[in-house]
Scaffold this active site. Sequence first.
Site, PDB file in Angstrom:
ATOM      1  N   CYS A  77      -2.438  -0.321   7.451  1.00  0.00           N
ATOM      2  CA  CYS A  77      -1.693   0.935   7.408  1.00  0.00           C
ATOM      3  C   CYS A  77      -1.877   1.738   8.689  1.00  0.00           C
ATOM      4  CB  CYS A  77      -2.090   1.746   6.180  1.00  0.00           C
ATOM      5  SG  CYS A  77      -1.578   0.928   4.653  1.00  0.00           S
TER       6      CYS A  77
ATOM      7  N   GLU B 246       0.848   3.977   1.747  1.00  0.00           N
ATOM      8  CA  GLU B 246       1.288   4.428   3.077  1.00  0.00           C
ATOM      9  C   GLU B 246       2.401   3.543   3.620  1.00  0.00           C
ATOM     10  OE1 GLU B 246      -1.848   3.577   1.975  1.00  0.00           O
ATOM     11  OE2 GLU B 246      -3.228   4.027   3.614  1.00  0.00           O
TER      12      GLU B 246
ATOM     13  N   HIS C 100       0.852  -1.185   0.000  1.00  0.00           N
ATOM     14  CA  HIS C 100       0.000   0.000   0.000  1.00  0.00           C
ATOM     15  C   HIS C 100       0.892   1.241   0.000  1.00  0.00           C
ATOM     16  CE1 HIS C 100      -3.846  -1.924   1.885  1.00  0.00           C
ATOM     17  NE2 HIS C 100      -3.238  -2.770   1.057  1.00  0.00           N
TER      18      HIS C 100
ATOM     19  N   CYS D 170      -6.216   1.940   5.761  1.00  0.00           N
ATOM     20  CA  CYS D 170      -6.871   0.688   6.139  1.00  0.00           C
ATOM     21  C   CYS D 170      -6.326   0.235   7.503  1.00  0.00           C
ATOM     22  CB  CYS D 170      -6.588  -0.381   5.083  1.00  0.00           C
ATOM     23  SG  CYS D 170      -4.856  -0.917   5.053  1.00  0.00           S
TER      24      CYS D 170
END
EC number: 3.5.4.33
Length: 163
Positions: free
Chosen positions: A86, A55, A53, A83
């Site tokens: 993260c 992040e 992801h 999410c």
Amino acid sequence: MRVDQKYMEIAIEEAKKAEQIGEVPIGAIIVRDEEVIARAHNLRETLQDPTAHAEHIAIQRAATVIGSWRLERCTLYVTLEPCAMCAGTIVMSRIPRVVYGAEDPKGGCAGSLMNLIAEPRFNHRAEVTTGVLEQQCSQLLTNFFKNLRKNKKIIQTDDNINV
């Protein structure tokens, strides 16, 4: 707020890089002492890695840049609400502030679905600013998925013709 918009524009540039390679257009940057020290975009499909992801990648890069897993004095800017994974990484890396653009009502863990980032039972929490350039961030995602569905229909139609 103007400073937040300036940095979110950079995160949006990262999101557009993801879109150009067929990834969900999410971008993230990390700022420390008014300097962008890390930037990233989604790479889950490219790397076939569920942890890739924007992040998560930006946090890893920032830790490498400053030589510490403790990202104190840093702000994470991300185009979509983090999410659960993260949000956990944000808490564990001690990032004190998170700024995001679009809410994620189905998976957001910085206030929408739940708020892991500000969970008082953790030993670290982050301040969260929401809705920065929300329309632009949301529109990137809306357009991406609209085009994806459209292309999927074209492929299905082509497959049906060839049957």
